[in-house]
Design a protein around this motif. Sequence first.
Motif, short mmCIF file in Angstrom:
data_model
loop_
_atom_site.label_atom_id
_atom_site.label_comp_id
_atom_site.label_asym_id
_atom_site.label_seq_id
_atom_site.Cartn_x
_atom_site.Cartn_y
_atom_site.Cartn_z
N LEU A 32 30.95 32.89 52.16
CA LEU A 32 31.72 34.01 51.65
C LEU A 32 33.05 33.52 51.07
O LEU A 32 33.48 33.96 50.00
CB LEU A 32 31.96 35.03 52.76
CG LEU A 32 30.75 35.89 53.16
CD1 LEU A 32 31.09 36.78 54.35
CD2 LEU A 32 30.27 36.74 51.99
N LEU A 33 33.69 32.61 51.80
CA LEU A 33 34.95 32.07 51.30
C LEU A 33 34.75 31.28 50.01
O LEU A 33 35.52 31.40 49.06
CB LEU A 33 35.59 31.18 52.37
CG LEU A 33 36.14 31.90 53.61
CD1 LEU A 33 36.64 30.90 54.64
CD2 LEU A 33 37.27 32.85 53.22
N VAL A 34 33.66 30.47 50.00
CA VAL A 34 33.39 29.69 48.80
C VAL A 34 33.05 30.61 47.62
O VAL A 34 33.54 30.43 46.50
CB VAL A 34 32.23 28.70 49.06
CG1 VAL A 34 31.78 28.05 47.76
CG2 VAL A 34 32.67 27.63 50.04
N ALA A 35 32.20 31.63 47.91
CA ALA A 35 31.83 32.56 46.84
C ALA A 35 33.06 33.32 46.33
O ALA A 35 33.23 33.49 45.11
CB ALA A 35 30.78 33.55 47.35
N PHE A 36 33.90 33.78 47.27
CA PHE A 36 35.11 34.49 46.84
C PHE A 36 36.03 33.55 46.07
O PHE A 36 36.61 33.95 45.05
CB PHE A 36 35.84 35.05 48.06
CG PHE A 36 37.12 35.76 47.72
CD1 PHE A 36 37.10 37.03 47.19
CD2 PHE A 36 38.34 35.14 47.93
CE1 PHE A 36 38.27 37.68 46.85
CE2 PHE A 36 39.53 35.78 47.61
CZ PHE A 36 39.49 37.06 47.07
N GLY A 37 36.14 32.30 46.57
CA GLY A 37 36.99 31.35 45.85
C GLY A 37 36.46 31.04 44.46
O GLY A 37 37.22 30.96 43.50
N TYR A 38 35.13 30.90 44.38
CA TYR A 38 34.53 30.64 43.06
C TYR A 38 34.72 31.84 42.14
O TYR A 38 35.04 31.68 40.96
CB TYR A 38 33.05 30.34 43.24
CG TYR A 38 32.32 30.07 41.94
CD1 TYR A 38 32.50 28.88 41.24
CD2 TYR A 38 31.46 31.02 41.41
CE1 TYR A 38 31.85 28.65 40.04
CE2 TYR A 38 30.80 30.80 40.20
CZ TYR A 38 31.00 29.61 39.53
OH TYR A 38 30.36 29.39 38.35
N TRP A 39 34.49 33.04 42.71
CA TRP A 39 34.69 34.25 41.90
C TRP A 39 36.13 34.35 41.42
O TRP A 39 36.39 34.65 40.24
CB TRP A 39 34.30 35.47 42.72
CG TRP A 39 34.59 36.77 42.03
CD1 TRP A 39 33.84 37.41 41.09
CD2 TRP A 39 35.74 37.61 42.24
NE1 TRP A 39 34.42 38.56 40.69
CE2 TRP A 39 35.59 38.74 41.36
CE3 TRP A 39 36.85 37.53 43.06
CZ2 TRP A 39 36.54 39.74 41.32
CZ3 TRP A 39 37.80 38.55 43.01
CH2 TRP A 39 37.63 39.64 42.15
N ALA A 40 37.07 34.09 42.34
CA ALA A 40 38.49 34.16 41.96
C ALA A 40 38.83 33.10 40.92
O ALA A 40 39.57 33.35 39.97
CB ALA A 40 39.36 34.00 43.20
N ALA A 41 38.25 31.89 41.12
CA ALA A 41 38.52 30.82 40.16
C ALA A 41 37.96 31.17 38.78
O ALA A 41 38.61 30.94 37.75
CB ALA A 41 37.92 29.50 40.66
N GLU A 42 36.74 31.75 38.78
CA GLU A 42 36.15 32.14 37.50
C GLU A 42 36.97 33.24 36.83
O GLU A 42 37.15 33.24 35.61
CB GLU A 42 34.70 32.60 37.72
CG GLU A 42 33.72 31.47 37.93
CD GLU A 42 33.55 30.63 36.69
OE1 GLU A 42 33.37 31.20 35.60
OE2 GLU A 42 33.66 29.39 36.79
N LYS A 43 37.42 34.20 37.65
CA LYS A 43 38.26 35.25 37.08
C LYS A 43 39.55 34.66 36.52
O LYS A 43 40.00 35.05 35.44
CB LYS A 43 38.59 36.30 38.16
CG LYS A 43 37.39 37.08 38.66
CD LYS A 43 36.82 38.01 37.61
CE LYS A 43 37.68 39.25 37.47
NZ LYS A 43 37.05 40.22 36.53
N LEU A 44 40.13 33.70 37.25
CA LEU A 44 41.36 33.07 36.78
C LEU A 44 41.10 32.30 35.50
O LEU A 44 41.88 32.38 34.55
CB LEU A 44 41.91 32.15 37.87
CG LEU A 44 43.19 31.40 37.52
CD1 LEU A 44 44.32 32.37 37.22
CD2 LEU A 44 43.59 30.44 38.65
N LEU A 350 30.65 22.59 48.72
CA LEU A 350 29.33 22.82 49.34
C LEU A 350 28.81 21.54 49.98
O LEU A 350 28.15 21.60 51.03
CB LEU A 350 28.35 23.32 48.29
CG LEU A 350 28.61 24.73 47.75
CD1 LEU A 350 27.62 25.08 46.65
CD2 LEU A 350 28.52 25.77 48.88
N SER A 351 29.09 20.39 49.38
CA SER A 351 28.65 19.12 49.98
C SER A 351 29.33 18.89 51.32
O SER A 351 28.68 18.55 52.32
CB SER A 351 28.95 17.97 49.02
OG SER A 351 28.26 18.14 47.79
#
Length: 630
Positions: A32-44, A350-351
């Motif tokens: 969830l944290l990775v997905a949220f971070g990825y989503w936030a990074a993509e939005k940024l 993820l690794s």
Amino acid sequence: MADRDFAGTGLRRFRVDVGTIICAVALLQSLLLVAFGYWAAEKLVSRVGTASHKINHDRVEDNVLAFLAKTEGVIRSIADSPSVHATGEDGEQTAEMLWTMLEQTPELDSINVATDDGHVLMAVRYPTPAIRQVLRGPDFSTETWQYKRSPDAEGGDAKQRFATTAITAYRSDFDPEKRTWYREAMKAHGPVWTQPFLMSDSQELAIGHSLPSARVDDEGHTRRLVIDGNVSLGHLSKLVRIFGALGTGESALLSADHHVIARSDHPDPVRELESPDTGVLGALHAHMLAAGKAGGADDMAFSIEHEGRKYLVQTSHIPHTRWQLVSWEPEDLLLGGLHRSVLWALLLTLSFLGIALFISLRLSKLVTQPIENLALVARRIGRLELDNLPLEPSRVLEIQHLNQALDESARSLQAFRKFVPVDIIRQLVAEGHALAPSGSPRRITAMFTDVEGFTTISESMEADVLVRQLTEYFNLAAGIFARHGGVVDKFMGDGIMVLWGAPSDLEDAEYRACVAALELYAEMDVLNGKWRGEGLHEFRTRVGIHTGHVIAGVLGSSNRLSYTAIGDAINAASRIEGANKELGTRTLISQTTFEGLGERLATRRIEEMAELRGRQTRMVLYELLGPTQP
């Protein structure tokens, strides 16, 4: 072992241990944290891309607006000059002023002054630098061209730069009233940016900014002038090409009637008006038309897909012109590096997460695997499978305590199970029956056995020898009954009560019970031969079988229970067994049991209806003889 131990328990093969739960929770939180971070990074990244694209777009817009403002300022300055005129001494001064303004405004191709009587004075940059004067007569116009050095040339003083290098004069049909810039200014009665038109001298498409101005001549008459500055669409395209120089995108200017008047994605200048119907510009223009925003006054930012590629698009309305500035940029070129950085960061995260989960699972198995094995042992103990239990020694104190407790439970139950009908308990537990007083109607076949003359035998034998013989006899009989689906309800001295059809339904119970009785006789012949060799008494078994409805279930007190069956069918089976003594037979079956055999075994009907002790009605009985002869 695990699958066999859990078979038939209703549990799923997939089991979750404590370590897996902990790892799953950690994994879920991490994902969830990775997905949220990825989503936030993509939005940024998307916002950065949009902002970067808008910055480039705004720069082009600023250049266009600066050009427009500069052109408007030049035309307004000329219009405000009190001595502006196309002819006479004022015409000479006006020519010098127009030339000076042309030098200072390299974006303009020509600056024109036209009077309402048809005279025109022009400062022309292209195709040949010159001061062009047109004197309109009643039948024709007289044009005079004073050729100059290029207004873009450097060096020399102002007088030298304005010096005439050649003069030509000729007649023409030039009429300012037929020119777009003149007509639109007169029609608007104010400043106007014209629609694209063809310049007569260079034969190129151009746009112009025209401003009408009124003058009062020496005779007191009001005369009207039009001051105009023209720029070719080729020069206009240079303004929008700055976008490509700043980034990886392109831009274009669209007129109010949806024609391209400048674009940076083609190397050649616009030489004919055309609609943006092809390429990326055509796709985004079609999108704006579908949204009803083409040519609108609102700025827009959106993205489109074209030929498998995503483009960021920004539009702006250019004030006073009704033009629309459109810029587009491939998202992958603009944000490719950032996207790759985000993906690499995601893969690395993820690794590391996978490595951490692997280590956690390995560590958790050091604790959960012994607990899981002990859980399997406990389940086998619960099913009274107490032989060869694989206990689990461990250095973990709590696990070792659990191991010892299970070992003690198993040893206690090994002793206890010799006093209870283990098979019945297993079936009841497997079928989900509550071990509490209960009962239900059931159709069964009941068998009672008895050893003929047992009282006399027991009086003449030592107790330990008698117990050994009984044990051998009961073991033999119980094994035979179990093979044929019978459940031993109880041992009653030398007698046995056996049920077919309880606690579980059993198909063809009558036949199974009769076959078990015949097999018992055959096996007893062998056992009796062994006992004869040892000098022991033989056991001659008598059997009674009856089929009927009973109440079967767990019966007894709250503290002591027993699974059994009660009812008239049980009493009748017991009385049928007792009738063997009076009739001199070994195996008697009831009419109901006989009907269930279907003539598959040989029988003999007892002619007289037997009177059973304790029953008021007589019964038809049959003697079971053996297999049917072929």
